[in-house]
Design a protein around this motif. Structure first.
Motif, PDB file in Angstrom:
ATOM      1  N   THR A  41      40.140  52.759  36.509  1.00  9.79           N
ATOM      2  CA  THR A  41      38.795  52.593  35.941  1.00  9.79           C
ATOM      3  C   THR A  41      37.847  51.822  36.842  1.00  9.79           C
ATOM      4  N   LEU A  42      38.370  51.086  37.808  1.00  3.49           N
ATOM      5  CA  LEU A  42      37.499  50.352  38.718  1.00  3.49           C
ATOM      6  C   LEU A  42      37.203  51.210  39.941  1.00  3.49           C
ATOM      7  N   ILE A  81      37.677  42.732  34.659  1.00  5.47           N
ATOM      8  CA  ILE A  81      36.473  43.540  34.871  1.00  5.47           C
ATOM      9  C   ILE A  81      35.263  42.627  35.080  1.00  5.47           C
ATOM     10  N   ASN A  90      27.579  45.791  39.073  1.00  6.82           N
ATOM     11  CA  ASN A  90      27.900  46.801  38.067  1.00  6.82           C
ATOM     12  C   ASN A  90      28.413  48.102  38.675  1.00  6.82           C
ATOM     13  N   THR A  93      32.077  49.501  38.199  1.00  5.26           N
ATOM     14  CA  THR A  93      32.519  50.225  36.999  1.00  5.26           C
ATOM     15  C   THR A  93      31.870  51.603  36.975  1.00  5.26           C
TER      16      THR A  93
END
Length: 159
Positions: A41-42, A81, A90, A93
């Motif tokens: 997800t990163l 996160i 940002n 992400t």
């Protein structure tokens, strides 16, 4: 000659040892699942559109190591996160939050669609007025057209 060949083959095979696969040991299954989920997800800041799990960049390797360390320390997914966002912005992400800085990304396409639709509506309202002016056809114009057609047909007959 055989010794030279054997030496070269040994050196070539030893180079494959540098292509090691990263192995991470976890105390619990939850930590491993969290690590795998964060790897997918990163986003890698260097690779633009690869996750840190898919990228081979040194920065991605460093990020994977940091995620591993923080996961081993027992930090939550959101804490990790938040740390990455604080450090890399940002962009790290795939779903950036709606802020003033990212509002143009979220609202820009909507504004373009609304302006385009508004322009179409405005231009379509102007078009019938132009059409009405061109459709004005009176008897005088009809008589002139008929006269020109008659003259043309007479010329053809005389030839």
């Amino acid at each position: 000659m055989k010794k030279l060949f054997a030496l070269c083959a040994t050196l070539l095979l030893s180079l494959s040892a540098y292509a090691a696969i990263e192995v991470y040991d976890f105390e619990t299954l939850e930590q491993e699942e969290q690590f795998q989920e964060l790897n997918q997800t990163l986003r890698c800041p260097k690779c633009q559109n690869n996750t840190i799990g898919d990228s081979n960049a040194e920065l991605a390797q460093d990020l994977r190591q940091k995620v591993y360390e923080m996961t081993k320390e027992g930090q939550s997914k959101q804490d990790i996160i938040d740390y990455m966002i604080a450090r890399y912005g940002n962009f790290v992400t795939y779903n950036p939050p709606l802020t003033i800085a990212t509002s143009i990304l979220w609202l820009g396409p909507l504004v373009v669609i609304v302006l385009g639709f508004g322009l179409i509506v405005v231009r379509s309202k102007k078009t019938p007025k132009v059409a009405e002016k061109t459709q004005e056809w009176d008897e005088d114009k009809e008589a002139r057209l008929q006269k020109l057609l008659d003259e043309e047909s007479e010329r053809k007959e005389n030839k």
